[in-house]
Write an enzyme that holds these catalytic residues in place. Structure first.
Site, PDB file in Angstrom:
ATOM      1  N   THR A 115      45.668  79.016  25.243  1.00 22.18           N
ATOM      2  CA  THR A 115      45.057  77.938  24.749  1.00 22.18           C
ATOM      3  C   THR A 115      45.975  76.784  24.453  1.00 22.18           C
ATOM      4  OG1 THR A 115      43.287  77.365  23.021  1.00 22.18           O
ATOM      5  CG2 THR A 115      44.919  79.068  22.366  1.00 22.18           C
ATOM      6  N   GLU A 116      45.449  75.619  24.768  1.00 21.26           N
ATOM      7  CA  GLU A 116      46.601  74.268  24.680  1.00 21.26           C
ATOM      8  C   GLU A 116      47.026  74.369  23.090  1.00 21.26           C
ATOM      9  OE1 GLU A 116      43.434  74.805  25.989  1.00 21.26           O
ATOM     10  OE2 GLU A 116      42.815  72.358  26.176  1.00 21.26           O
ATOM     11  N   ASN A 117      46.392  74.737  22.108  1.00 22.24           N
ATOM     12  CA  ASN A 117      47.099  74.319  20.755  1.00 22.24           C
ATOM     13  C   ASN A 117      48.051  75.600  20.470  1.00 22.24           C
ATOM     14  OD1 ASN A 117      44.781  76.094  20.691  1.00 22.24           O
ATOM     15  ND2 ASN A 117      44.882  76.274  18.589  1.00 22.24           N
ATOM     16  N   GLY A 118      48.611  76.020  21.492  1.00 26.06           N
ATOM     17  CA  GLY A 118      49.893  76.714  21.128  1.00 26.06           C
ATOM     18  C   GLY A 118      49.791  78.448  21.000  1.00 26.06           C
ATOM     19  N   SER A 122      53.620  74.164  24.853  1.00 22.51           N
ATOM     20  CA  SER A 122      52.133  74.712  25.585  1.00 22.51           C
ATOM     21  C   SER A 122      51.886  73.603  26.802  1.00 22.51           C
ATOM     22  CB  SER A 122      51.115  74.458  24.399  1.00 22.51           C
ATOM     23  OG  SER A 122      49.932  74.791  24.947  1.00 22.51           O
TER      24      SER A 122
END
Lengths: 218, 236
Positions: free
Chosen positions: A53-56, A95
């Site tokens: 997931t892009e937020n890390g 990320s």
């Protein structure tokens, strides 16, 4: 879900289940917000996928069921999630290095329109008074190795989403590999849209009528 | 002796000047430095350019800073957020400027800004409306657009723990933009739930080395944006 979407072809859950069949064991996968999130529920037994997931976070698990979860353990849709064993955290630049650097194998996204050359429009309908918002969609389509689109074949107003060329602002040029709709699975090829399979009970003619570009038979 | 721990949030943001570029960490509820942002609202700096992925939620934190009229320009990837009409109303009224940047490009611009890299090329946005006005170059047969590094005057971020050197560790997905925003700032101000003795964080576990941090503020029990929004709190 409206009644018209359930009378013919696959439901949203069945579409997600169909996508899940095509994601190889051992893949690193990013699922977009909305229908794509359902795909995680249908991974076939014995396959191990790692969700990014892009937020890390790599190794994202499903939404918490036993408690309310934690406010600082969320996904890109800002919903609370859980951790799978072997998970890792990292900052936003790392990320997106995973994304832009071609390290993520598969991304499943929604769409407003897909063109026969693989162009994708999924961030803006270009309306004058809309607040433009793009998030990570342009980075995902530019960097992930394989882009799958999961979408209803037509809009709520019955307009085809598979088109000769997109009328909405693009997210990326020639980026989509395959489209999974309620009516069919369709590949994007150098010759245009190529039917892979029809949903149960759906005819080729029915799909072609609802596709605003030529469809090559399977 | 090196001691980056400041007495309060108010003291730590005291010298933020009008017209500053301020990066604010956090992604949704995770990592949002609510107490530092509220201290900045109290401090009064205006005409700010603010960098965040979104535009805040409800009327607390970043949304409250925007509502208070302190933000002249937002640089972000997704200005639409649930439970907040604050940005939308000001944007429609022409009272706030928006620079829309794809999320990965935003992250890399911040990283580059902190790493002394003035510009770089990315395939993100090629052939889309967000490419407009940007230089395009071809490398190895593929097209890329040029993007500029994005340094800033001040960063407001949140971490789990710090020592007095400013070494930081984070809490789960609250890490998000914080490490790169610390790098990009002339003055990186961090609120932490715990201040620990120097030497107590394993050097293998330090996420942000203290060199990227100028000020540490101890906020023992930080508030969460979602809780404040649920309670209907307005900090304007």
């Amino acid at each position: 879900m409206s009644a018209s979407q359930t009378t013919v072809g696959r439901t949203r859950e069945q579409m997600a289940e169909r996508v899940a069949q095509d994601i190889p064991d051992g893949s690193y996968v990013n699922l977009g917000i909305g229908i794509p999130e359902l795909v995680a529920k249908f991974v076939p037994e014995g396959r191990e996928l790692i969700y990014h997931t892009e937020n890390g976070l790599l190794g994202m698990g499903p939404a918490p069921t036993e408690d309310d979860g934690e406010p600082e353990l969320i996904n890109a849709g800002k919903r609370r999630v859980t951790l799978n064993p072997g998970a890792s955290f990292f900052h936003h630049a790392d990320s997106f290095a995973m994304i832009r650097g071609g390290h993520i194998d598969v991304c499943v996204l929604g769409a407003f329109q897909v063109a026969q050359n693989g162009d994708l429009a999924n961030w803006s309908t270009g309306e004058e008074d809309a607040i433009p918002a793009v998030g990570g969609a342009m980075d995902l389509v530019a960097g992930v190795k394989t882009i799958y689109v999961i979408t209803q074949h037509c809009t709520k107003h019955g307009e085809p989403k598979l088109v000769e060329s997109c009328s909405y602002p693009l997210t990326g040029v020639g980026v989509v590999s395959r489209v999974y709709t309620d009516l069919a699975v369709i590949d994007v090829t150098p010759k245009g849209f190529q039917l892979v399979e029809l949903s149960p009970g759906v005819s080729f003619e029915y799909v072609q009528e609802r596709t605003a570009a030529p469809l090559l038979p399977a | 002796m090196m001691n980056k721990v400041w007495s309060s949030a108010a003291e730590a943001v005291k010298d933020v000047s009008d017209g500053s570029t301020v990066m604010i960490g956090g992604f949704g509820d995770a990592g949002s430095p609510i107490e530092l942002v509220h201290a900045l609202i109290d401090q009064g700096a205006k005409d700010l350019t603010v960098v965040n992925n979104n535009t805040g939620s409800g009327e607390v934190g970043l949304a409250a800073l925007i509502k208070a009229g302190r933000v002249a320009k937002m640089i972000c990837s997704f200005p639409r957020t649930a439970h907040s009409e604050v940005f939308t109303e000001l944007y429609r009224a022409g009272q706030i400027e928006l620079e829309l940047v794809p999320q990965g490009t935003l992250a890399e611009r911040i990283r580059a800004g902190g790493a002394g890299i003035p510009a770089f090329y990315t395939a993100t946005s090629v052939g889309t409306p967000l490419e407009e006005g940007k230089e395009r170059r071809t490398f190895g047969g593929r097209d890329y657009v040029m993007e500029y590094g994005l340094p800033c005057d001040v960063s407001l971020i949140k971490a789990k723990a710090a020592d007095r050197y400013g070494n930081l560790i984070y809490n789960k997905t609250a890490r998000n933009f914080a490490p790169i925003m610390a790098m990009a700032a002339k003055t990186a101000i961090v609120q932490v739930a715990e201040v620990v003795p120097v030497g107590s964080i394993d050097p293998e576990h330090v996420v942000t080395p203290g060199i990227f941090v100028q000020r540490v503020v101890h906020i023992k029990a930080p508030q969460h944006e979602s809780e404040l929004v649920k309670q209907g709190v307005s900090y304007v």
